[in-house]
Write a protein that holds these residues in place. Structure first.
Motif, short mmCIF file in Angstrom:
data_model
loop_
_atom_site.label_atom_id
_atom_site.label_comp_id
_atom_site.label_asym_id
_atom_site.label_seq_id
_atom_site.Cartn_x
_atom_site.Cartn_y
_atom_site.Cartn_z
N ARG A 1 37.69 46.59 30.18
CA ARG A 1 36.72 45.52 30.45
C ARG A 1 35.31 45.96 30.08
O ARG A 1 34.55 45.21 29.45
CB ARG A 1 36.76 45.13 31.93
CG ARG A 1 35.91 43.90 32.26
CD ARG A 1 35.73 43.74 33.75
NE ARG A 1 34.88 44.78 34.30
CZ ARG A 1 33.55 44.79 34.21
NH1 ARG A 1 32.91 43.81 33.59
NH2 ARG A 1 32.85 45.78 34.74
N SER B 1 40.80 40.87 39.76
CA SER B 1 40.42 40.07 40.93
C SER B 1 41.63 39.59 41.72
O SER B 1 41.47 39.02 42.81
CB SER B 1 39.61 38.85 40.49
OG SER B 1 40.44 37.89 39.83
N ALA C 1 40.66 32.36 31.92
CA ALA C 1 41.69 33.39 31.79
C ALA C 1 43.00 32.94 32.43
O ALA C 1 44.08 33.19 31.91
CB ALA C 1 41.22 34.69 32.43
N LYS D 1 48.20 32.74 42.54
CA LYS D 1 47.39 33.96 42.48
C LYS D 1 48.19 35.17 42.98
O LYS D 1 48.03 36.28 42.46
CB LYS D 1 46.13 33.80 43.33
CG LYS D 1 45.09 32.86 42.75
CD LYS D 1 43.89 32.76 43.67
CE LYS D 1 42.85 31.80 43.13
NZ LYS D 1 41.67 31.70 44.03
N GLU E 1 37.42 38.70 29.86
CA GLU E 1 37.82 37.68 30.83
C GLU E 1 39.17 38.00 31.45
O GLU E 1 39.34 37.89 32.67
CB GLU E 1 37.90 36.31 30.15
CG GLU E 1 36.55 35.64 29.97
CD GLU E 1 36.68 34.25 29.39
OE1 GLU E 1 35.67 33.53 29.37
OE2 GLU E 1 37.79 33.88 28.94
N TYR E 2 40.12 38.42 30.62
CA TYR E 2 41.45 38.73 31.16
C TYR E 2 41.38 39.92 32.12
O TYR E 2 41.96 39.89 33.21
CB TYR E 2 42.42 39.05 30.04
CG TYR E 2 43.74 39.60 30.56
CD1 TYR E 2 44.67 38.76 31.17
CD2 TYR E 2 44.02 40.96 30.49
CE1 TYR E 2 45.85 39.27 31.70
CE2 TYR E 2 45.19 41.47 31.01
CZ TYR E 2 46.11 40.62 31.61
OH TYR E 2 47.28 41.13 32.14
N GLU F 1 35.35 31.22 38.28
CA GLU F 1 34.89 31.84 37.04
C GLU F 1 36.04 32.43 36.22
O GLU F 1 35.86 32.76 35.04
CB GLU F 1 33.87 32.94 37.35
CG GLU F 1 34.44 34.07 38.19
CD GLU F 1 33.40 35.10 38.56
OE1 GLU F 1 33.78 36.15 39.12
OE2 GLU F 1 32.21 34.87 38.30
N ASN F 2 37.21 32.56 36.83
CA ASN F 2 38.38 33.08 36.12
C ASN F 2 39.29 31.96 35.61
O ASN F 2 40.43 32.21 35.20
CB ASN F 2 39.20 34.00 37.03
CG ASN F 2 38.44 35.25 37.41
OD1 ASN F 2 37.84 35.90 36.57
ND2 ASN F 2 38.44 35.58 38.70
N PHE G 1 39.81 38.92 35.37
CA PHE G 1 40.75 38.07 36.10
C PHE G 1 41.83 38.90 36.76
O PHE G 1 42.11 38.76 37.96
CB PHE G 1 41.36 37.06 35.13
CG PHE G 1 42.54 36.29 35.67
CD1 PHE G 1 42.43 35.56 36.84
CD2 PHE G 1 43.75 36.29 35.00
CE1 PHE G 1 43.51 34.84 37.35
CE2 PHE G 1 44.84 35.59 35.50
CZ PHE G 1 44.71 34.86 36.67
#
Length: 385
Positions: free
Chosen positions: A84, A66, A280, A302, A59-60, A276-277, A63
């Motif tokens: 990942r 992205s 994280a 972000k 997940e991290y 979805e992130n 994230f």
């Protein structure tokens, strides 16, 4: 002598002025970044894998990759992507998945959403609540520590089941899902104590309402009491809907950041833009994430998130555009060790200027005193003659 002193003072003043200017232009305006600890995503995701926290690692990494400013072709990004993929491979193993499902359904504990979903499925039946009550009762009989809140949540779950009959059935369903999330959160030992204390008080009232609903089933009074109780538990309904959309892991992170029931809705609003992130983002962006998101907005958070939680905290002081500009400037200056050496040299020149100026001032004063004494002595000689 005085002329030489003045020349030295002028030269020192020029050097000091230059040092002051360089210090301000290069360092002072970015000095607030000196304590920012930039997170190395390769090292961090690797450490999560080494600890067996494969879900957190994947997940991290997803994230971080992205985020704005991360280029997929960069060496660092390629290494994060490799981590990942490794974490994803571990999570894809059938033995791992079977173990997580079993842990979720039988124990109510799992690191994976599908494992937690199995736990939620159990909680939606009397089995889950009875399971938890029996387990805590066995702890009590064995003179072991009893988790009173888990027992209270299980009892409240049975009570909420009683509210599932009637016009309030839909609302009670989402609340029951929220209760299941609270159980999982309690077992994780990451949720603020105040939240559980408040939830315990509200759930005690819920149990009373359930009792009244049982004795006065079908009456207007019973329905109103049920709606009132469920309204107080409305944030749990918000949590259930958020969890259904973004996953149980995201729901758990929401609870971990909520001091009170009312905070749940605030945290969800801050996390929703990350989609979805969300899990994280909540887990890795530090204690100021929600407050900064409310102040600056998700887009600015972000923009700096790739640097870590310290960067997010700095948005309370400056906007993201300024932070990013100053980070580029700081990176262009030098590494941290060279930064410290240059800053020390500049400070030394500034201190030297202060010392020399003081010495020159003292020398000038003494020179003036000596000159006055000489003139005074000559006048006395003339008088005596």
């Amino acid at each position: 002598m005085l002329k030489n002193g003045l020349a030295l003072a002028a030269m020192t003043a020029t050097l000091a002025a230059g040092a002051f200017s360089i210090d301000w232009i290069i360092f002072d305006r970015v000095d607030y970044l000196a304590d920012v600890r930039v997170v190395d995503p390769v090292r961090y995701s690797g450490e999560l894998i080494d600890e067996g926290r494969y879900a957190d690692a994947e997940e991290y990494a997803a994230f971080w990759l992205s985020l704005p400013g991360v280029a997929a072709e960069d060496r660092q990004a390629r290494q994060v992507e490799a981590n990942r993929l490794l974490a994803h491979e571990k999570r894809s193993e059938l033995s791992y998945q079977a173990a997580e499902v079993a842990k979720g359904f039988l124990l109510g504990e799992s690191e994976e959403d599908y494992g937690r979903a199995a736990g939620v499925a159990a909680d939606f039946t009397l089995y889950g609540d009875v399971r938890d009550l029996v387990r805590e009762a066995s702890h009590w009989l064995s003179n072991e520590e009893v988790d009173l809140l888990i027992a209270a949540l299980a009892g409240a779950g049975i009570g909420i089941t009683a509210l599932s009959f009637g016009p309030q059935a839909g609302a009670s369903g989402t609340v029951k899902a929220g209760l299941s999330a609270l159980k999982a959160a309690k077992r994780s030992k990451r949720v603020p104590v105040k939240l559980f204390e408040e939830a315990g008080t509200v759930l005690a009232d819920a149990a009373k309402s359930a009792s009244k609903a049982g004795t006065k089933a079908g009456t207007k009074e019973a329905s109103e009491a049920a709606f009132k109780t469920l309204a107080r538990l409305a944030p749990l309904g918000d949590l259930a809907r958020f969890t259904e959309k973004e996953g149980a892991r995201a729901g758990l992170e929401v609870l971990a950041r909520s001091e009170h029931l009312a905070d749940i809705t605030r945290v969800i609003k801050a996390a929703e833009p990350f989609g979805e992130n969300a899990a994280a983002a909540l887990r890795t962006l530090g204690p100021d994430f929600v407050r900064v998101s409310e102040k600056r907005g998700a887009a600015e958070v972000k923009a700096v998130a790739r640097f870590g939680p310290d960067a997010v905290t700095k948005l309370e002081r400056v906007p993201a555009k300024t932070f990013l500009r100053d980070m580029r400037h700081l990176k262009a200056i030098a590494t941290e060790s060279i930064y410290r050496v240059i800053r020390l040299c500049l400070r030394t020149v500034e201190i030297l200027f202060s010392v020399i100026t003081g010495l020159i001032s003292v020398a000038g004063f003494l020179s003036s005193v000596i000159s006055w004494l000489r003139r005074f002595g000559k006048r006395e000689e003339v008088r005596s003659a």
